[in-house]
Scaffold this motif. Structure first.
Motif, PDB file in Angstrom:
ATOM      1  N   GLU B 166       0.645  -1.101  -0.012  1.00 42.61           N
ATOM      2  CA  GLU B 166      -0.033   0.038  -0.081  1.00 42.61           C
ATOM      3  C   GLU B 166       0.739   1.202  -0.001  1.00 42.61           C
ATOM      4  O   GLU B 166       0.447   2.341  -0.984  1.00 42.61           O
ATOM      5  CB  GLU B 166      -0.990   0.055   1.286  1.00 42.61           C
ATOM      6  N   GLU B 167       2.107   1.184   0.748  1.00 44.78           N
ATOM      7  CA  GLU B 167       2.735   2.393   0.734  1.00 44.78           C
ATOM      8  C   GLU B 167       3.497   2.682  -0.485  1.00 44.78           C
ATOM      9  O   GLU B 167       3.560   3.720  -0.914  1.00 44.78           O
ATOM     10  CB  GLU B 167       3.777   2.196   2.023  1.00 44.78           C
ATOM     11  N   VAL B 168       3.944   1.431  -1.138  1.00 48.02           N
ATOM     12  CA  VAL B 168       4.969   1.640  -2.221  1.00 48.02           C
ATOM     13  C   VAL B 168       3.786   2.232  -3.410  1.00 48.02           C
ATOM     14  O   VAL B 168       4.283   2.992  -4.006  1.00 48.02           O
ATOM     15  CB  VAL B 168       5.333   0.352  -2.589  1.00 48.02           C
ATOM     16  N   GLY B 169       2.610   2.050  -3.394  1.00 43.98           N
ATOM     17  CA  GLY B 169       1.704   2.315  -4.209  1.00 43.98           C
ATOM     18  C   GLY B 169       1.900   1.751  -5.596  1.00 43.98           C
ATOM     19  O   GLY B 169       2.825   0.819  -5.696  1.00 43.98           O
ATOM     20  N   ASP B 170       1.135   1.931  -6.784  1.00 42.37           N
ATOM     21  CA  ASP B 170       1.430   1.279  -7.985  1.00 42.37           C
ATOM     22  C   ASP B 170       1.990   2.321  -9.221  1.00 42.37           C
ATOM     23  O   ASP B 170       1.778   1.706 -10.346  1.00 42.37           O
ATOM     24  CB  ASP B 170       0.118   0.702  -8.268  1.00 42.37           C
ATOM     25  N   GLU B 171       2.151   3.521  -8.824  1.00 38.47           N
ATOM     26  CA  GLU B 171       3.047   4.281  -9.725  1.00 38.47           C
ATOM     27  C   GLU B 171       4.234   3.680 -10.415  1.00 38.47           C
ATOM     28  O   GLU B 171       4.332   3.638 -11.760  1.00 38.47           O
ATOM     29  CB  GLU B 171       3.328   5.743  -9.315  1.00 38.47           C
ATOM     30  N   GLN B 172       5.046   2.942  -9.656  1.00 37.81           N
ATOM     31  CA  GLN B 172       6.241   2.345 -10.290  1.00 37.81           C
ATOM     32  C   GLN B 172       5.796   1.111 -11.480  1.00 37.81           C
ATOM     33  O   GLN B 172       6.341   1.079 -12.161  1.00 37.81           O
ATOM     34  CB  GLN B 172       7.138   1.974  -9.251  1.00 37.81           C
ATOM     35  N   GLU B 173       4.803   0.563 -10.730  1.00 36.66           N
ATOM     36  CA  GLU B 173       4.056  -0.698 -11.778  1.00 36.66           C
ATOM     37  C   GLU B 173       3.726   0.189 -13.011  1.00 36.66           C
ATOM     38  O   GLU B 173       4.039  -0.329 -14.095  1.00 36.66           O
ATOM     39  CB  GLU B 173       3.290  -1.420 -10.980  1.00 36.66           C
ATOM     40  N   GLN B 174       3.010   1.032 -13.205  1.00 33.52           N
ATOM     41  CA  GLN B 174       2.570   1.910 -14.135  1.00 33.52           C
ATOM     42  C   GLN B 174       3.418   2.207 -14.977  1.00 33.52           C
ATOM     43  O   GLN B 174       3.474   2.121 -16.340  1.00 33.52           O
ATOM     44  CB  GLN B 174       1.571   2.989 -13.777  1.00 33.52           C
ATOM     45  N   ALA B 175       4.605   3.044 -14.418  1.00 33.86           N
ATOM     46  CA  ALA B 175       5.630   3.343 -15.173  1.00 33.86           C
ATOM     47  C   ALA B 175       6.421   2.174 -15.981  1.00 33.86           C
ATOM     48  O   ALA B 175       6.428   2.358 -17.091  1.00 33.86           O
ATOM     49  CB  ALA B 175       6.528   3.969 -14.055  1.00 33.86           C
ATOM     50  N   ALA B 176       6.384   1.081 -15.153  1.00 35.00           N
ATOM     51  CA  ALA B 176       7.151  -0.081 -15.705  1.00 35.00           C
ATOM     52  C   ALA B 176       6.478  -0.685 -17.205  1.00 35.00           C
ATOM     53  O   ALA B 176       6.759  -1.070 -18.052  1.00 35.00           O
ATOM     54  CB  ALA B 176       7.304  -1.438 -14.773  1.00 35.00           C
ATOM     55  N   ARG B 177       4.941  -0.594 -16.953  1.00 36.13           N
ATOM     56  CA  ARG B 177       4.077  -0.932 -17.922  1.00 36.13           C
ATOM     57  C   ARG B 177       4.383  -0.087 -19.043  1.00 36.13           C
ATOM     58  O   ARG B 177       4.307  -0.552 -20.209  1.00 36.13           O
ATOM     59  CB  ARG B 177       2.771  -0.801 -17.625  1.00 36.13           C
ATOM     60  N   SER B 178       4.541   1.199 -18.910  1.00 32.44           N
ATOM     61  CA  SER B 178       4.212   2.154 -19.885  1.00 32.44           C
ATOM     62  C   SER B 178       5.750   2.247 -20.544  1.00 32.44           C
ATOM     63  O   SER B 178       5.944   2.609 -21.660  1.00 32.44           O
ATOM     64  CB  SER B 178       4.212   3.708 -19.150  1.00 32.44           C
ATOM     65  N   LEU B 179       6.735   1.558 -19.737  1.00 27.81           N
ATOM     66  CA  LEU B 179       8.001   1.450 -20.510  1.00 27.81           C
ATOM     67  C   LEU B 179       8.059   0.104 -21.483  1.00 27.81           C
ATOM     68  O   LEU B 179       9.138  -0.221 -21.724  1.00 27.81           O
ATOM     69  CB  LEU B 179       9.207   1.492 -19.542  1.00 27.81           C
ATOM     70  N   GLY B 180       6.904  -0.653 -21.310  1.00 28.24           N
ATOM     71  CA  GLY B 180       7.015  -1.920 -22.140  1.00 28.24           C
ATOM     72  C   GLY B 180       6.920  -3.209 -21.421  1.00 28.24           C
ATOM     73  O   GLY B 180       7.143  -4.412 -21.944  1.00 28.24           O
ATOM     74  N   ALA B 181       7.046  -3.232 -20.154  1.00 29.76           N
ATOM     75  CA  ALA B 181       7.178  -4.345 -19.184  1.00 29.76           C
ATOM     76  C   ALA B 181       5.694  -5.170 -19.022  1.00 29.76           C
ATOM     77  O   ALA B 181       4.513  -4.415 -19.014  1.00 29.76           O
ATOM     78  CB  ALA B 181       7.668  -4.215 -17.767  1.00 29.76           C
ATOM     79  N   GLY B 182       5.626  -6.245 -19.469  1.00 30.95           N
ATOM     80  CA  GLY B 182       4.491  -7.098 -19.014  1.00 30.95           C
ATOM     81  C   GLY B 182       4.049  -7.465 -17.668  1.00 30.95           C
ATOM     82  O   GLY B 182       5.028  -6.851 -16.789  1.00 30.95           O
TER      83      GLY B 182
END
Lengths: 327, 274
Positions: B166-182
């Motif tokens: 919860e603290e980390v949030g999902d922005e890093q995951e969204q950023a990874a997605r936008s950079l092409g990561a599945g």
């Protein structure tokens, strides 16, 4: 046209974030999505990126139908307000991420990362962790990371919103120069009209889930489509039932035909300008901005009676929603 | 500066508070544990060597390791998955699921054991007879012991991981997605590294808890000497059979393993945060 948004609807529960929005965003330009908080501009950007799905409508990016593509297949670069730095990776690794995902040869990755770090002036910080960078540096890193994958479009969501005023201004200038160098189609979201006017080639004004106006900064400022656009793009005041910019009001110390008569109730000097509040005879306040020289020349003082007229050629808009423009 | 800005209680208050806390901890934790150590080593390593030479003890230690490690692996996989589900996804019944995860913390392990017997018992259980016909013995064997242990330790990984996610949030995951990561790439490269320490901590806690589980395991294992006895069951049995020195030796090993777990974590953790 680089990005075609057609008839996009988006709701969050009962809240309508976007209501039948259609807009074309031109290739190679820097476009601002401008509007108040909660107006839907970030939602539109996230829908373009694929981080959010539209309830209805279609998205096309450089001629490719993208409505149902997951974000990793859209080839967009996205920059978040709070950087979304990969905290466990150093700066170089952050920038290299998209390239490593694409399994580019190691030498190519290193060369490209080095090139980008130079571009964003972070080459000496390559081995630092994001936590050891300032906010502005982190955002530049995030930009380099997004640019690394050579995106078709670069999307920035309130990129400077979390930074202090001075850094924000520097980064704004820097973004403009960077765009002139890189020429990637860029869309950025902002609620700061000054930022949009200063940086963007084209501005899309969004309010209440609808597009109010699309145009160049000059068009928007000089020919606002309605009172919302006019009041959002700069200060306005009401004079005789029309909206007008405070610096377009003339203050006369002698009677003038058709002028609004009032009394100066407040005089405030702020730096080079003088802000005057005039209470008209019908009781409503008119804000006027004068330069210091003008104020001194007309010998204004609190309690004086003045006659207010619109400056010749000044822009005025009827103070009603969606009213036409008269100049 | 920091020192002077802090509110300081008068000296006597601080002394009383300190005394109370220290006394409490000594009487409740330090002294009893110290006595176990003292009793184990009152004649040097003789009793420990005797205990380790006992085939019943050897078998129990081996079984404890198997059960605890299996339960921890299961809890690790399901714990991380359920945590992701709870934090990153919306679905009907989410609150009920979240509440259910705390059940093992509040229900007595003995009840857990009995409940498992009801479901998997080979004669009267729901699935038991069918499984027994297929040649799979659940109850009074390792599978049920692993299940009981996994059940009891279930919340430990989840309760460590959920707040961090919860603290980390999902922005890093969204950023990874936008950079092409599945999805899988995002999990291994971004999500897992950012919850790594919560996972390690949860694993260590559930390992400590699994090693020490007694009630649930006693019910489902049948407590068959030399076959389905874990270390904690051996401690009880040896103690009741007047083999105190063996009981203390095994008890010491259990306590020692837990302390090692905690020490390992506290050594690893500060490095990460610097």
């Amino acid at each position: 046209m680089s990005i075609e948004v057609r008839n996009v609807d988006k709701r969050f529960g009962d809240f309508v974030a976007l209501d039948d929005v259609s807009v074309s965003i031109p290739t190679g330009q820097l476009t601002a999505l401008l509007g108040p908080s909660g107006g839907g501009k970030s939602t539109l950007l996230r829908i373009i990126a694929g981080l959010e799905n539209a309830d209805d409508g279609t998205i096309e990016i450089e001629g490719v139908e993208a409505t149902h593509l997951p974000p990793q297949k859209r080839n967009v670069g996205f920059v978040f307000q709070h950087y979304a730095a990969f905290k466990h990776m150093n700066v170089a690794k952050n920038v290299a991420f998209g390239l490593e995902i694409r399994k580019r040869p190691k030498a190519d990755v290193e060369r490209r990362v080095d090139e980008l770090l130079r571009l964003v002036h972070l080459q000496q910080f390559a081995h630092r962790l994001p936590a050891q960078l300032s906010g502005g540096q982190r955002q530049r890193m995030a930009l380099a990371r997004a640019l690394a994958v050579e995106p078709t479009v670069l999307l920035l969501d309130e990129p400077f919103g979390a930074l202090d005023a001075k850094v924000r201004k520097e980064l704004r200038d820097w973004l403009r120069r960077l765009h002139d160098e890189v020429h990637v189609t860029t869309v950025f979201v902002t609620h700061d009209q000054e930022e949009a006017l200063e940086v963007a080639d084209e501005i899309v004004v969004i309010n209440d889930g609808r597009i109010e106006q699309v145009g160049t900064p000059d068009q928007l400022y000089d020919e606002p489509a309605n009172d919302f656009v006019m009041s959002f793009l700069g200060d306005v005041t009401r004079l005789n039932g029309v909206m007008i910019r405070p610096h377009d009001v003339d203050v006369n110390s002698t009677p003038v035909d058709g002028a609004v008569v009032g009394t100066v109730t407040r005089l405030l000097r702020v730096g080079f300008e003088v802000r005057v509040t005039v209470t008209a005879e019908d009781g409503h306040d008119v804000a006027v901005v004068l330069s210091r020289a003008e104020a001194r020349g007309s010998g204004l003082a609190e309690g004086a009676t003045v006659w207010l007229t619109p400056h010749r050629g000044a822009l005025t808009v009827d103070a009603r929603p969606a009213a036409g423009v008269s100049a | 500066m920091a020192r002077s800005s802090r509110v300081r209680e008068p000296l006597w208050v601080r002394l009383i508070l300190r005394t109370v806390v220290v006394t409490y901890l000594v009487l409740l934790v330090a002294w009893p544990v110290a006595l176990v150590v003292l009793n184990t080593f009152q004649d040097g390593f003789v009793h420990m060597a005797e205990a380790l030479a006992d085939p019943v003890v050897q078998n129990a230690l081996r079984l404890t390791a198997v059960v605890a490690v299996s339960a921890v692996v299961i809890n690790l996989l399901f714990g991380v998955t359920i945590s992701l589900l709870l934090v990153r996804y919306e679905f009907p019944g989410k609150r009920a699921l979240s509440a259910m995860i705390d059940v093992p913390l509040s229900v007595s392990p003995v009840v857990v054991g009995l409940a498992l017997l009801l479901v998997y018992g080979s004669r009267t259980g729901w699935f038991g007879p069918a499984l027994a016909d297929a040649g799979i013995q659940m109850v009074f064997a390792t599978p049920a012991m692993v299940m009981a242990t996994a059940f009891v330790a279930l919340p430990l990984v989840i309760r460590e991981v959920v707040p961090v996610l919860e603290e980390v949030g999902d922005e890093q995951e969204q950023a990874a997605r936008s950079l092409g990561a599945g999805g899988a790439q995002t999990f291994w490269r971004i999500t897992l590294p950012s919850i790594k320490w919560a996972v390690v901590y949860g694993v260590v806690l559930s390992l400590a808890r699994s090693l020490g589980e007694f009630g649930a395991v006693k019910v489902v294992s049948g407590n068959i000497v030399g076959r389905t006895q874990t270390a904690t069951l051996v401690v009880e049995q040896k103690y009741q059979n007047f083999e105190q020195t063996t009981a203390y030796s095994v008890a010491f090993l259990l306590a020692f393993a837990s302390v090692v777990c905690i020490v390992v974590v506290s050594i690893l953790r500060p490095k990460e945060e610097s």
